[in-house]
Scaffold this motif. Sequence first.
Motif, mmCIF file in Angstrom:
data_model
loop_
_atom_site.group_PDB
_atom_site.id
_atom_site.type_symbol
_atom_site.label_atom_id
_atom_site.label_comp_id
_atom_site.label_asym_id
_atom_site.label_seq_id
_atom_site.Cartn_x
_atom_site.Cartn_y
_atom_site.Cartn_z
ATOM 1 N N SER A 1 -84.948 -38.106 65.720
ATOM 2 C CA SER A 1 -86.350 -38.015 66.144
ATOM 3 C C SER A 1 -86.601 -38.708 67.474
ATOM 4 C CB SER A 1 -87.270 -38.624 65.077
ATOM 5 O OG SER A 1 -87.061 -40.024 65.019
ATOM 6 N N GLY A 2 -85.671 -39.593 67.887
ATOM 7 C CA GLY A 2 -85.860 -40.343 69.122
ATOM 8 C C GLY A 2 -86.846 -41.483 68.998
ATOM 9 N N THR A 3 -87.200 -41.865 67.787
ATOM 10 C CA THR A 3 -88.189 -42.912 67.539
ATOM 11 C C THR A 3 -87.492 -44.264 67.408
ATOM 12 O OG1 THR A 3 -89.490 -41.287 66.326
ATOM 13 C CG2 THR A 3 -90.113 -43.587 66.061
ATOM 14 N N ALA A 4 -88.064 -45.290 68.035
ATOM 15 C CA ALA A 4 -87.504 -46.641 67.993
ATOM 16 C C ALA A 4 -88.312 -47.517 67.037
ATOM 17 C CB ALA A 4 -87.508 -47.255 69.382
ATOM 18 N N PHE A 5 -87.599 -48.400 66.332
ATOM 19 C CA PHE A 5 -88.228 -49.299 65.357
ATOM 20 C C PHE A 5 -87.693 -50.709 65.559
ATOM 21 C CE2 PHE A 5 -88.340 -45.114 63.526
ATOM 22 C CZ PHE A 5 -89.584 -45.032 62.932
ATOM 23 N N ASP A 6 -88.559 -51.691 65.315
ATOM 24 C CA ASP A 6 -88.105 -53.075 65.355
ATOM 25 C C ASP A 6 -87.997 -53.666 63.953
ATOM 26 O OD1 ASP A 6 -90.780 -53.340 64.741
ATOM 27 O OD2 ASP A 6 -91.266 -54.652 66.418
ATOM 28 N N SER A 7 -88.188 -52.838 62.956
ATOM 29 C CA SER A 7 -88.117 -53.266 61.558
ATOM 30 C C SER A 7 -87.211 -52.313 60.777
ATOM 31 C CB SER A 7 -89.521 -53.263 60.945
ATOM 32 O OG SER A 7 -89.458 -53.299 59.541
ATOM 33 N N THR A 8 -86.239 -52.892 60.067
ATOM 34 C CA THR A 8 -85.354 -52.046 59.257
ATOM 35 C C THR A 8 -86.130 -51.364 58.133
ATOM 36 O OG1 THR A 8 -84.730 -53.945 57.894
ATOM 37 C CG2 THR A 8 -83.263 -53.381 59.726
ATOM 38 N N CYS B 1 -83.904 -55.245 70.970
ATOM 39 C CA CYS B 1 -84.140 -55.620 69.572
ATOM 40 C C CYS B 1 -84.785 -54.480 68.787
ATOM 41 C CB CYS B 1 -85.004 -56.879 69.476
ATOM 42 S SG CYS B 1 -84.241 -58.321 70.204
ATOM 43 N N VAL B 2 -84.272 -53.263 68.980
ATOM 44 C CA VAL B 2 -84.797 -52.109 68.262
ATOM 45 C C VAL B 2 -83.647 -51.286 67.695
ATOM 46 C CG1 VAL B 2 -86.919 -51.922 69.618
ATOM 47 C CG2 VAL B 2 -84.902 -50.632 70.320
ATOM 48 N N LEU B 3 -84.013 -50.431 66.763
ATOM 49 C CA LEU B 3 -83.108 -49.444 66.191
ATOM 50 C C LEU B 3 -83.696 -48.079 66.516
ATOM 51 C CD1 LEU B 3 -82.789 -51.201 62.740
ATOM 52 C CD2 LEU B 3 -80.964 -51.023 64.418
ATOM 53 N N ASP C 1 -73.968 -42.541 62.589
ATOM 54 C CA ASP C 1 -74.494 -42.252 63.928
ATOM 55 C C ASP C 1 -75.863 -41.584 63.906
ATOM 56 O OD1 ASP C 1 -72.299 -43.368 65.268
ATOM 57 O OD2 ASP C 1 -71.170 -41.481 65.135
ATOM 58 N N VAL C 2 -76.635 -41.873 62.877
ATOM 59 C CA VAL C 2 -78.008 -41.380 62.805
ATOM 60 C C VAL C 2 -78.952 -42.399 63.432
ATOM 61 C CG1 VAL C 2 -79.877 -40.717 61.223
ATOM 62 C CG2 VAL C 2 -77.531 -39.993 60.762
ATOM 63 N N VAL C 3 -78.557 -43.676 63.365
ATOM 64 C CA VAL C 3 -79.339 -44.766 63.944
ATOM 65 C C VAL C 3 -78.457 -45.512 64.940
ATOM 66 C CG1 VAL C 3 -80.433 -47.001 63.446
ATOM 67 C CG2 VAL C 3 -80.858 -45.045 61.963
ATOM 68 N N THR C 4 -79.048 -45.823 66.097
ATOM 69 C CA THR C 4 -78.337 -46.576 67.122
ATOM 70 C C THR C 4 -79.064 -47.897 67.356
ATOM 71 O OG1 THR C 4 -77.692 -44.521 68.207
ATOM 72 C CG2 THR C 4 -77.543 -46.535 69.514
ATOM 73 N N PRO C 5 -78.361 -49.018 67.156
ATOM 74 C CA PRO C 5 -78.986 -50.305 67.479
ATOM 75 C C PRO C 5 -78.994 -50.517 69.001
ATOM 76 C CG PRO C 5 -76.862 -50.616 66.361
ATOM 77 C CD PRO C 5 -77.062 -49.160 66.535
ATOM 78 N N VAL C 6 -80.100 -51.044 69.510
ATOM 79 C CA VAL C 6 -80.210 -51.393 70.929
ATOM 80 C C VAL C 6 -80.504 -52.892 70.983
ATOM 81 C CG1 VAL C 6 -81.377 -50.883 73.108
ATOM 82 C CG2 VAL C 6 -81.125 -49.081 71.383
ATOM 83 N N PRO C 7 -79.429 -53.718 70.992
ATOM 84 C CA PRO C 7 -79.610 -55.171 70.880
ATOM 85 C C PRO C 7 -80.473 -55.787 71.981
ATOM 86 C CG PRO C 7 -77.289 -54.560 70.661
ATOM 87 C CD PRO C 7 -78.040 -53.335 71.062
#
Length: 96
Positions: A68-75, A61-63, A52-58
């Motif tokens: 930190s509240g930062t979103a990424f589109d790349s693993t 298309c981001v994680l 539960d450190v990373v949440t996918p948002v399908p």
Amino acid sequence: MPGPDPHDDTSRDYEQFEKEQLAQDRDATDVDTADVDDRTAQNLINDLIEADVVTPVPEDCVLVHEPSGTAFDSTTQLAVFHRGWTAGRDAHAEDE
């Protein structure tokens, strides 16, 4: 006989030099983030999702890196960020 000239005191310079050297040493021993390949990144992200450190948002298309509240589109970007973020937090915890 007069005391030492306060303008010749270099102790502060030495302290600053020592701090910089310690920072460089710490940087040299920290986690290397340049060697994260796709497979390593995917394994790390899967572990972080389970923890539960990373949440996918399908739908976007981001994680999202929850601490930190930062979103990424790349693993890979997220894995590198998390390694650096963790190393930074560990270094800060050692300073306290």
